[in-house]
Enzyme design. Structure first.
Site, mmCIF file in Angstrom:
data_model
loop_
_atom_site.group_PDB
_atom_site.id
_atom_site.type_symbol
_atom_site.label_atom_id
_atom_site.label_comp_id
_atom_site.label_asym_id
_atom_site.label_seq_id
_atom_site.Cartn_x
_atom_site.Cartn_y
_atom_site.Cartn_z
ATOM 1 N N HIS A 1 3.685 11.248 8.856
ATOM 2 C CA HIS A 1 3.718 10.627 7.558
ATOM 3 C C HIS A 1 2.927 9.180 7.477
ATOM 4 C CE1 HIS A 1 7.269 13.128 6.035
ATOM 5 N NE2 HIS A 1 7.163 13.188 7.439
ATOM 6 N N HIS B 1 0.704 12.523 0.833
ATOM 7 C CA HIS B 1 0.016 11.840 1.907
ATOM 8 C C HIS B 1 -1.529 11.821 1.613
ATOM 9 C CE1 HIS B 1 3.556 12.661 4.993
ATOM 10 N NE2 HIS B 1 3.775 11.804 3.951
HETATM 11 C C1 LIG Z 1 6.728 10.147 -3.127
HETATM 12 C C2 LIG Z 1 6.002 9.726 -1.841
HETATM 13 C C3 LIG Z 1 6.603 9.949 -0.748
HETATM 14 C C4 LIG Z 1 6.124 9.362 0.457
HETATM 15 N N1 LIG Z 1 6.792 9.423 1.579
HETATM 16 C C5 LIG Z 1 6.611 8.920 2.641
HETATM 17 C C6 LIG Z 1 7.390 8.865 3.784
HETATM 18 O O1 LIG Z 1 8.352 9.281 3.908
HETATM 19 N N2 LIG Z 1 6.907 8.378 4.959
HETATM 20 C C7 LIG Z 1 5.601 7.646 4.837
HETATM 21 O O2 LIG Z 1 5.012 7.294 6.002
HETATM 22 N N3 LIG Z 1 4.739 7.921 3.831
HETATM 23 C C8 LIG Z 1 5.213 8.467 2.847
HETATM 24 N N4 LIG Z 1 4.412 8.429 1.754
HETATM 25 C C9 LIG Z 1 3.121 7.839 1.791
HETATM 26 C C10 LIG Z 1 2.693 6.402 1.953
HETATM 27 O O3 LIG Z 1 3.656 5.686 1.107
HETATM 28 C C11 LIG Z 1 1.378 6.093 1.507
HETATM 29 O O4 LIG Z 1 0.393 6.986 2.390
HETATM 30 C C12 LIG Z 1 1.153 4.723 1.717
HETATM 31 O O5 LIG Z 1 1.993 3.711 0.797
HETATM 32 C C13 LIG Z 1 -0.383 4.308 1.203
HETATM 33 O O6 LIG Z 1 -0.637 2.972 1.145
HETATM 34 P P1 LIG Z 1 -1.916 2.525 0.376
HETATM 35 O O7 LIG Z 1 -2.034 1.089 0.925
HETATM 36 O O8 LIG Z 1 -3.163 3.239 0.645
HETATM 37 O O9 LIG Z 1 -1.627 2.632 -0.855
HETATM 38 P P2 LIG Z 1 -0.417 2.298 -1.975
HETATM 39 O O10 LIG Z 1 0.889 2.012 -1.089
HETATM 40 O O11 LIG Z 1 -0.016 3.278 -2.882
HETATM 41 O O12 LIG Z 1 -0.852 1.008 -2.526
HETATM 42 C C14 LIG Z 1 -1.913 0.967 -3.662
HETATM 43 C C15 LIG Z 1 -1.267 -0.440 -4.690
HETATM 44 O O13 LIG Z 1 -2.638 -0.622 -5.298
HETATM 45 C C16 LIG Z 1 -2.153 -0.834 -6.703
HETATM 46 N N5 LIG Z 1 -3.403 -0.305 -7.523
HETATM 47 C C17 LIG Z 1 -4.065 0.583 -7.684
HETATM 48 N N6 LIG Z 1 -5.056 0.516 -8.500
HETATM 49 C C18 LIG Z 1 -5.246 -1.007 -8.773
HETATM 50 C C19 LIG Z 1 -5.993 -1.364 -9.476
HETATM 51 N N7 LIG Z 1 -7.063 -1.047 -10.428
HETATM 52 N N8 LIG Z 1 -5.683 -2.894 -9.956
HETATM 53 C C20 LIG Z 1 -4.641 -3.569 -9.318
HETATM 54 N N9 LIG Z 1 -3.780 -2.852 -8.337
HETATM 55 C C21 LIG Z 1 -4.098 -1.476 -8.349
HETATM 56 C C22 LIG Z 1 -1.053 0.265 -6.849
HETATM 57 O O14 LIG Z 1 -0.381 0.100 -7.990
HETATM 58 C C23 LIG Z 1 -0.326 0.217 -5.807
HETATM 59 O O15 LIG Z 1 0.489 -0.896 -5.562
HETATM 60 C C24 LIG Z 1 4.877 8.912 0.385
HETATM 61 C C25 LIG Z 1 4.132 8.706 -0.698
HETATM 62 C C26 LIG Z 1 4.800 8.824 -2.151
HETATM 63 C C27 LIG Z 1 4.058 8.659 -3.125
#
Ligand SMILES: Cc1cc2nc3c(=O)[nH]c(=O)nc-3n(C[C@H](O)[C@H](O)[C@H](O)COP(=O)(O)OP(=O)(O)OC[C@H]3O[C@@H](n4cnc5c(N)ncnc54)[C@H](O)[C@@H]3O)c2cc1C
Ligand SMILES: *[C@@H]1O[C@H](CO)[C@@H](O)[C@H](O)[C@H]1NC(C)=O
Ligand SMILES: *[C@@H]1O[C@H](CO)[C@@H](O)[C@H](O)[C@H]1NC(C)=O
Ligand SMILES: *[C@@H]1O[C@H](CO)[C@@H](O)[C@H](O)[C@H]1NC(C)=O
Ligand SMILES: *[C@@H]1O[C@H](CO)[C@@H](O)[C@H](O)[C@H]1NC(C)=O
Ligand SMILES: *[C@@H]1O[C@H](CO)[C@@H](O)[C@H](O)[C@H]1NC(C)=O
Ligand SMILES: *[C@@H]1O[C@H](CO)[C@@H](O)[C@H](O)[C@H]1NC(C)=O
Ligand SMILES: *[C@@H]1O[C@H](CO)[C@@H](O)[C@H](O)[C@H]1NC(C)=O
Ligand SMILES: *[C@@H]1O[C@H](CO)[C@@H](O)[C@H](O)[C@H]1NC(C)=O
Ligand SMILES: *[C@@H]1O[C@H](CO)[C@@H](O)[C@H](O)[C@H]1NC(C)=O
Ligand SMILES: *[C@@H]1O[C@H](CO)[C@@H](O)[C@H](O)[C@H]1NC(C)=O
Ligand SMILES: *[C@@H]1O[C@H](CO)[C@@H](O)[C@H](O)[C@H]1NC(C)=O
Ligand SMILES: *[C@@H]1O[C@H](CO)[C@@H](O)[C@H](O)[C@H]1NC(C)=O
Length: 606
Positions: A584, A537
């Site tokens: 989460h 997280h």
């Molecule tokens: C193993 C795991 C289990 C989890 N379990 C849960 C759960 O059960 N329930 C829950 O609510 N949350 C869970 N989470 C957390 C949740 O998925 C994240 O908090 C959420 O997805 C974060 O969203 P975000 O948009 O910040 O980042 P992300 O969803 O990670 O998206 C970021 C995106 O940006 C892309 N990116 C990064 N750098 C670049 C770049 N330089 N150029 C182009 N693209 C780029 C990445 O490839 C990715 O696709 C879990 C996470 C993981 C990894």
């Protein structure tokens, strides 16, 4: 118009594996995507939870052209992603960035894997799917620290509802008594539901809660604003399949001609395009497709939106010259904006597990130990999307607080947001799980995860190299504070009290080693430090704070998520959280991004 539609339809059939204009390389975009190249109003970096929502909502207006750039592939319909119970196959796979942390002194010097999704859908494509909004106190505290009432629980209700599509579980069982349907939305993009297969442990878990209701009260719906208690798990699963940010938000938006998606392409820097009102305007992105040697640059007409997640968003800001002056200078990076909160304030949830042997041969362990059964169940899933492979996290979660008279609270400020936010969480699981031991090849087990969900430890993201392809340094500082280790220890003691309920007596045989040997406070602490992992997280690394107030501790972003000290640049992902919710984190990211989309639409009047 008809001509344009024709061309777009041609592109659609030419490139798309699903629908819409999906480009697999930057080269393809530049040779075939000429129509839009100079006309993107917004360029979004990252197609995870935050970026997918914004890409969808902004392109609801057909006049707004958006380019979404994603580092990972477009393969979110992969079988391992779609089958909910295959989630454990995704960490360390082709869909993971494979980050690791620096050695953690709170974890006896161990470095741990720090998974992040590398595919359209981002981490929602590799996560464990728990669907949790967070508590009313979590959001009210966001409103308080940002001075923006729009982040309060009550103000966010329209966005919280707009996301949701409450669906039936895979086995179609009657969900009365497992959720309060009246507080949920229907018809939104994110379908979610209750467990799709009932287990023998379900009744025992609920009975134990009723039996010990003072400490572990039943809560019909932890998404009501008050999370406290034990209840049924809601998860981003529908029709027996995982729901990701890509399937929920991008698939429908890809049917629109005004959204272009470029995958397998990493943004390496945000460039200054000019200066306005003495502030740098950052509307240009530099990027490179994987395997391609060419560097491309495109400029957005209105804004660049960073949605690269809580590890990569601060990394990109640093590479672009936005961050702490001393840190950037020490790397020889040109300093564009001295913004000391970039990369700071990292918050995450540590977890550990306790397992017990059970007096039953009917647990989910059999799927791991019996290959014939595993094949049968996959066949069943393939045919009807039903059966135990539709299960996500454990069937019940509990959200619990330390007692009000707990000794730690006499001298340590409570890091939780309020009495509707938990200090720790249980995840109730009908099989063996451990982050420190390999799976036993036979036997039947029960596992209770204890997660610290209101931590007081703070970490950071920093750079060791100006190479955009080198991983940043990740320092979560796990279990760095007296409060955090105390609360983890109390969570383990509470887990053992819960398992003492009579309801469990015919199911549970005995706690397994090594945790069973950890009885004194010192032994429990050693067990925790030797076994703790992360709930994955990571958040809060580019936190929002009060409007226009610069300086360390005041937030890297304004409450509208624009980057302080810049124009044309906004962050919409989980790095923008000022404080981690006791939940989460995918749904809080969806909620933040839904409101961010409206903030952007209002600013530009569309
Ligand atoms: C193993 C795991 C289990 C989890 N379990 C849960 C759960 O059960 N329930 C829950 O609510 N949350 C869970 N989470 C957390 C949740 O998925 C994240 O908090 C959420 O997805 C974060 O969203 P975000 O948009 O910040 O980042 P992300 O969803 O990670 O998206 C970021 C995106 O940006 C892309 N990116 C990064 N750098 C670049 C770049 N330089 N150029 C182009 N693209 C780029 C990445 O490839 C990715 O696709 C879990 C996470 C993981 C990894
Ligand atoms: C992560 O590791 C796996 C297994 O080694 C590999 O297949 C994958 O390509 C790696 N991810 C990235 C983004 O390099
Ligand atoms: C909402 O869920 C129902 C039941 O699963 C499904 O039929 C419907 O298509 C979903 N709606 C959306 C917008 O996904
Ligand atoms: C589900 O169960 C409740 C309570 O037992 C009952 O009132 C309701 O009619 C049932 N719903 C359906 C669709 O069967
Ligand atoms: C469901 O939520 C509504 C709205 O908060 C509340 O009035 C109602 O009492 C809840 N129902 C149950 C069964 O708890
Ligand atoms: C493995 O599963 C198959 C199919 O359900 C079953 O017939 C068999 O008895 C199981 N084997 C063992 C050792 O339990
Ligand atoms: C299930 O479907 C996948 C993908 O369609 C296929 O590769 C696999 O062989 C099938 N497995 C079984 C047991 O049906
Ligand atoms: C602490 O006190 C508050 C306010 O009276 C109450 O709501 C809460 O349930 C108490 N917490 C615990 C863990 O008993
Ligand atoms: C807290 O209160 C409970 C009963 O209300 C009592 O049993 C317990 O000893 C108290 N704990 C401390 C640390 O004072
Ligand atoms: C929870 O309630 C108790 C009792 O009213 C109060 O002392 C405490 O400050 C509250 N905790 C938080 C974090 O607000
Ligand atoms: C990150 O935190 C570590 C230890 O907590 C500290 O030594 C280091 O200076 C911090 N780095 C940055 C860039 O803030
Ligand atoms: C930092 O960079 C140096 C030189 O590239 C490398 O040897 C070292 O392993 C890196 N340190 C970390 C913690 O990644
Ligand atoms: C195991 O369960 C059976 C009933 O299914 C019961 O008769 C027996 O006493 C249980 N054994 C233990 C050790 O709890």
């Amino acid at each position: 118009m008809p001509q344009i539609t024709m061309i777009l339809l041609t592109l659609f059939f030419f490139f798309a594996s699903t629908a819409g204009t999906l480009y697999q390389t930057a080269d393809q975009l530049f040779t075939k995507g000429g129509l839009n190249l100079d006309n993107y109003e917004f360029i979004i970096v990252g197609g995870g939870a935050g970026g997918s929502v914004v890409a969808n909502r902004l392109t609801e207006n057909p006049n707004i052209r958006v380019l979404l750039i994603e580092a990972g592939s477009s393969e979110f319909d992969n079988l391992n992603i779609e089958v909910p119970s295959f989630a454990s196959r995704l960490t360390g796979s082709q869909f993971d960035w494979n980050f690791t942390t620096l050695p953690q002194s709170g974890l006896n010097g161990r470095s741990i894997n720090y998974a992040r999704g590398f595919v359209l859908g981002g981490s929602t494509a590799i996560n464990v799917m728990a669907y949790c909004r967070g508590s009313q106190d979590d959001y009210n505290r966001w409103a308080q620290v940002t001075g923006d009432e729009g982040w309060s629980w009550n103000s966010l209700q329209p966005y919280i509802h707009k996301i949701e599509n409450l669906s039936s579980p895979a086995d179609n069982h009657n969900i009365t008594g497992e959720i309060n349907s009246t507080i949920h939305g229907s018809g939104g993009p994110v379908s979610f539901t209750l467990p799709g297969q009932l287990l023998p442990t379900d009744e025992l878990a609920i009975d134990a809660s009723n039996e010990l209701s003072n400490e572990f009260p039943f809560n019909l719906d932890y998404n009501s604003g008050n999370t406290i208690g034990l209840g049924w798990t809601q998860a981003t699963i529908a029709n027996g399949r995982r729901v990701t940010a890509a399937s929920a938000y991008l698939v429908p938006a890809m049917l629109r001609p005004n959204l272009d998606i470029l995958v397998n392409t990493q943004v390496t820097k945000i460039l200054q395009s000019n200066i306005k009102d003495n502030l740098p305007v950052l509307k240009a992105v530099q990027f490179l497709s994987i395997g391609d040697k060419k560097i491309y640059i495109l400029e957005a007409k209105k804004e660049v939106i960073l949605s690269a997640g809580a590890v990569k968003t601060p990394h990109l800001l640093y590479l672009s010259g936005i961050g702490n002056l001393d840190h950037l200078s020490s790397l020889g990076l040109e300093v564009l904006v001295d913004n000391s909160d970039v990369g700071q304030n990292l918050q995450d949830h540590p977890l550990t597990t306790l397992s017990w042997t059970v007096n039953s041969s009917n647990t989910l362990d059999n799927i791991r130990t019996n290959m014939t059964l595993a094949q049968e169940l996959l066949h069943k899933w393939n045919k009807s999307h039903t059966g135990p492979l539709t299960l996500g996290p454990g069937n019940q979660l509990a959200w619990l607080r330390l007692p009000n008279n707990s000794s730690i609270l006499e001298h340590y400020p409570d890091p939780s947001a309020g009495n509707t936010s938990a200090h720790y969480e249980f995840i109730i699981t009908d099989s063996f799980v451990s982050f420190s031991q390999s799976f036993p090849s036979e036997g039947n087990f029960f596992t209770l995860f204890s997660n610290l969900v209101s931590p007081s430890s703070r970490g950071n993201i920093s750079l060791n190299s100006t190479d955009p392809f080198a991983h940043p340094l990740i320092q979560p500082n796990m279990l760095d504070t007296e409060f955090d280790i105390f609360t983890m220890r109390e969570a383990i003691k509470a887990a053992r009290r819960y398992m003492q309920a009579n309801a469990w007596s015919h199911w549970i045989i005995e706690e397994t080693s090594p945790s069973a040997k950890a009885q004194t406070d010192a032994e429990i602490e050693t067990y925790i430090r030797n076994t703790c992992f992360t709930v994955n997280h990571v958040t809060c690394t580019v936190p929002m704070g009060k409007k226009d107030i610069a300086g360390k501790g005041n937030g890297a972003l304004n409450p509208d998520l624009t980057v302080k000290g810049t124009l044309g640049l906004r962050v919409v992902d989980s790095s923008a959280f000022p404080l981690i919710p006791a939940a989460h984190t995918q749904v809080p990211t969806y909620i933040l991004a839904e409101r961010a989309s409206d903030i952007i639409k209002n600013k530009y009047h569309f």
